[in-house]
Scaffold this active site. Sequence first.
Site, PDB file in Angstrom:
ATOM      1  CG  ASP A   1      -1.772   1.171   1.383  1.00 44.97           C
ATOM      2  OD1 ASP A   1      -2.478   1.512   0.428  1.00 44.97           O
ATOM      3  OD2 ASP A   1      -1.744   1.799   2.460  1.00 44.97           O
TER       4      ASP A   1
ATOM      5  CG  ASP B   1      -1.837   7.698   0.297  1.00 42.05           C
ATOM      6  OD1 ASP B   1      -0.926   8.508   0.099  1.00 42.05           O
ATOM      7  OD2 ASP B   1      -2.730   7.455  -0.533  1.00 42.05           O
TER       8      ASP B   1
ATOM      9  CG  ASP C   1      -2.194   2.365   6.402  1.00 40.48           C
ATOM     10  OD1 ASP C   1      -2.665   1.904   5.339  1.00 40.48           O
ATOM     11  OD2 ASP C   1      -2.501   3.490   6.842  1.00 40.48           O
TER      12      ASP C   1
END
Length: 237
Positions: A11, A13, A186
Site C-alpha cells: 500500500d 498512503d 496500514d
Amino acid sequence: MLAGIQAVIVDLDGTMVDTLGDFEVALNRMLAELQLPPVDRAFVERTVGKGSEHLIRSVLAEQLRRLDPAGCGSSCPATQPEARYERAWQAYQAHYRAINGDFSDVYPGVREGLQAFQAAGLPMACLTNKPRAFALDLLRAKGLEGFFQVVFGGDSFERKKPDPLPLLKTCEALGTLPAQTLMVGDSQNDAQAARAAGCPVALVTYGYNHGEPVRAVAADAHIDRLDALGAGLARSR
C-alpha cells in the site's frame, strides 16, 4: 508464519509515505475555493484510505454540517455534499496535482525494506486506493517508483480495497498465487481485502487505519518498520 512468500503488494498512503500533509493542504485549498471552513488534520487522518471520492464526500459533509444557512436550514439542496461534489472534485484534483509530494515524507525503514525485498528476488506491486496517476507521481517524487513491477490505483479496477478484486488482479499481474503474495498495508481496508483474496497480510503500526488501533486488526504480522519485515522475508527464502 510468512514462509513461502513469492511476491509483495505494498500500500502507499500510511504504509510507505506519510501523505497527511498533502491531503490536508489540497483539501483546505479546495474548501477555500468553495468558501467552506478548513478541515482539521485529525478528521483527514480518520477519513483517508477509501479513495478520493469517499474522502471528498466525507469532508464536504463534515464542513457543511458546520454551516447554518439563513432561512434554509440543513434541508437546503445547495448545502448538501452532492450538490457541491463535482466542483469540489475538480478543485481537489487540481490542488492535489499541484502539491503532490510537497508536504509528505517517506516513513523510516521503508526504502531499506523495499531494498531487502528486491535483494531477496521478490517482485513487488504498489496497490493503493489513490488515483493511479497521483500514485505514480508520488512514487517518482520520493524515488520509490523503480522498486515496483506494476502500480495500480483506486481507478485501475471496477472496485477498490477492501474489495478483494484489486488484490486478485494484482496477483495476476505479478504472476503469483494469492496464498504466496504478501499484502503490506496500514489499515483494516488492507487486511479485509487480503483475507478475502486469500493473501497473507502484514500491517505497519504507524499508519492511519481510520483512527482505530491497528494492532486490534487481525493480521499475520504487525510491524513497526518495513525494513524489519524485509529482513525477515529475506531470511525465510
